[in-house]
Structure formats: C-alpha cells, structure tokens
Design a protein around this motif. Structure first.
Motif, PDB file in Angstrom:
ATOM      1  N   PHE A 127     -11.310  19.650  -1.555  1.00 29.79           N
ATOM      2  CA  PHE A 127     -10.686  20.521  -0.562  1.00 29.79           C
ATOM      3  C   PHE A 127      -9.969  21.664  -1.265  1.00 29.79           C
ATOM      4  N   THR A 128      -9.891  22.797  -0.600  1.00 32.17           N
ATOM      5  CA  THR A 128      -9.126  23.929  -1.118  1.00 32.17           C
ATOM      6  C   THR A 128      -7.689  23.773  -0.638  1.00 32.17           C
ATOM      7  N   LEU A 129      -6.821  23.307  -1.529  1.00 31.10           N
ATOM      8  CA  LEU A 129      -5.425  23.049  -1.195  1.00 31.10           C
ATOM      9  C   LEU A 129      -4.518  23.697  -2.227  1.00 31.10           C
ATOM     10  N   SER A 130      -3.434  24.265  -1.741  1.00 28.38           N
ATOM     11  CA  SER A 130      -2.405  24.723  -2.670  1.00 28.38           C
ATOM     12  C   SER A 130      -1.507  23.529  -3.000  1.00 28.38           C
ATOM     13  N   GLN A 131      -0.677  23.689  -4.004  1.00 28.59           N
ATOM     14  CA  GLN A 131       0.259  22.623  -4.379  1.00 28.59           C
ATOM     15  C   GLN A 131       1.196  22.299  -3.213  1.00 28.59           C
ATOM     16  N   GLU A 132       1.645  23.337  -2.501  1.00 26.57           N
ATOM     17  CA  GLU A 132       2.559  23.130  -1.382  1.00 26.57           C
ATOM     18  C   GLU A 132       1.886  22.370  -0.239  1.00 26.57           C
ATOM     19  N   GLN A 133       0.642  22.721   0.057  1.00 26.75           N
ATOM     20  CA  GLN A 133      -0.095  22.005   1.102  1.00 26.75           C
ATOM     21  C   GLN A 133      -0.317  20.551   0.710  1.00 26.75           C
ATOM     22  N   PHE A 134      -0.680  20.338  -0.546  1.00 25.58           N
ATOM     23  CA  PHE A 134      -0.887  18.985  -1.036  1.00 25.58           C
ATOM     24  C   PHE A 134       0.378  18.146  -0.901  1.00 25.58           C
ATOM     25  N   ASN A 135       1.515  18.706  -1.336  1.00 28.04           N
ATOM     26  CA  ASN A 135       2.786  17.992  -1.239  1.00 28.04           C
ATOM     27  C   ASN A 135       3.154  17.706   0.212  1.00 28.04           C
ATOM     28  N   THR A 136       2.964  18.691   1.084  1.00 24.79           N
ATOM     29  CA  THR A 136       3.291  18.520   2.498  1.00 24.79           C
ATOM     30  C   THR A 136       2.436  17.439   3.145  1.00 24.79           C
ATOM     31  N   ILE A 137       1.150  17.461   2.862  1.00 25.09           N
ATOM     32  CA  ILE A 137       0.243  16.473   3.454  1.00 25.09           C
ATOM     33  C   ILE A 137       0.618  15.062   3.007  1.00 25.09           C
ATOM     34  N   HIS A 138       0.870  14.880   1.723  1.00 26.70           N
ATOM     35  CA  HIS A 138       1.190  13.545   1.243  1.00 26.70           C
ATOM     36  C   HIS A 138       2.577  13.088   1.689  1.00 26.70           C
ATOM     37  N   TYR A 139       3.534  13.990   1.707  1.00 24.81           N
ATOM     38  CA  TYR A 139       4.875  13.625   2.187  1.00 24.81           C
ATOM     39  C   TYR A 139       4.822  13.224   3.659  1.00 24.81           C
ATOM     40  N   ALA A 140       4.124  14.007   4.471  1.00 29.06           N
ATOM     41  CA  ALA A 140       3.998  13.686   5.892  1.00 29.06           C
ATOM     42  C   ALA A 140       3.200  12.396   6.097  1.00 29.06           C
ATOM     43  N   GLY A 141       2.166  12.207   5.295  1.00 33.11           N
ATOM     44  CA  GLY A 141       1.363  10.983   5.411  1.00 33.11           C
ATOM     45  C   GLY A 141       2.159   9.741   5.060  1.00 33.11           C
ATOM     46  N   ILE A 142       2.937   9.810   3.990  1.00 36.62           N
ATOM     47  CA  ILE A 142       3.772   8.674   3.599  1.00 36.62           C
ATOM     48  C   ILE A 142       4.816   8.391   4.672  1.00 36.62           C
ATOM     49  N   ALA A 143       5.434   9.444   5.206  1.00 35.89           N
ATOM     50  CA  ALA A 143       6.450   9.265   6.251  1.00 35.89           C
ATOM     51  C   ALA A 143       5.840   8.655   7.509  1.00 35.89           C
TER      52      ALA A 143
ATOM     53  N   ILE B 125       0.835  -1.200   0.000  1.00 38.08           N
ATOM     54  CA  ILE B 125       0.000   0.000   0.000  1.00 38.08           C
ATOM     55  C   ILE B 125       0.873   1.254   0.000  1.00 38.08           C
ATOM     56  N   LEU B 126       1.919   1.230   0.812  1.00 40.29           N
ATOM     57  CA  LEU B 126       2.846   2.363   0.865  1.00 40.29           C
ATOM     58  C   LEU B 126       3.516   2.587  -0.479  1.00 40.29           C
ATOM     59  N   LEU B 127       3.953   1.532  -1.131  1.00 35.90           N
ATOM     60  CA  LEU B 127       4.578   1.638  -2.449  1.00 35.90           C
ATOM     61  C   LEU B 127       3.591   2.154  -3.490  1.00 35.90           C
ATOM     62  N   TRP B 128       2.355   1.667  -3.433  1.00 39.38           N
ATOM     63  CA  TRP B 128       1.311   2.103  -4.359  1.00 39.38           C
ATOM     64  C   TRP B 128       1.044   3.598  -4.197  1.00 39.38           C
ATOM     65  N   TRP B 129       0.952   4.057  -2.937  1.00 41.43           N
ATOM     66  CA  TRP B 129       0.721   5.470  -2.643  1.00 41.43           C
ATOM     67  C   TRP B 129       1.878   6.314  -3.180  1.00 41.43           C
TER      68      TRP B 129
END
Length: 80
Positions: free
Chosen positions: A43-59, A20-24
């Motif tokens: 959701f109202t997200l900027s590109q930076e917020q989107f990247n931060t959320i997904h990077y933090a979620g994956i970590a 699942i982690l690899l797929w994400w």
C-alpha cells in the motif's frame, strides 16, 4: 451450553485476544520500521497514515475485546 462452559470459553477468548493485542502492540513498538516496510510494499502509506491506522486499530481491537470478552466474562463470574 451451561453458564460455566460459557464462562470458560469467554475467559479463554479474552486471554487469546489480549495476547494478540499485546503481540500487535509489541510488534509496532519494537519492529515498527520492518512492519512499515512490509506494508508499504503493498500500500502507498505515509508514516503518519501508518501510525494512525495502527493506533486506531489497536484502540478499536482493545475496546471490542473489553466489550465482547472481558465484560461478559466478569458479569458471568459475579453471577455465579
């Protein structure tokens, strides 16, 4: 429940969660624009917020998989 069954369950859970982690990760790397468009509809997200959320979620997901699946599996593997 014996130790062998618990070890088997933890091993399969680790494999499933790593898949699942690899797929994400692959989805974010190769289809980031599509994923961003899908999330920006809801959701109202900027590109930076989107990247931060997904990077933090994956970590966070990776750390939790290591702590709750891989480490107990390895401990049981070396105990037997």
């Amino acid at each position: 429940m014996n130790i062998e069954l618990l070890q088997t369950i933890l091993g399969w859970c680790a494999i499933l969660n790593i898949a699942i982690l690899l797929w994400w990760f692959l989805f974010i790397v190769f289809a980031r624009d599509w994923v961003y468009r899908m999330h920006s509809r809801w959701f109202t997200l900027s590109q930076e917020q989107f990247n931060t959320i997904h990077y933090a979620g994956i970590a966070l997901f990776k750390i939790l998989v290591l702590i709750f699946n891989v480490m107990p599996y390895l401990v049981l593997r070396f105990l037997i």
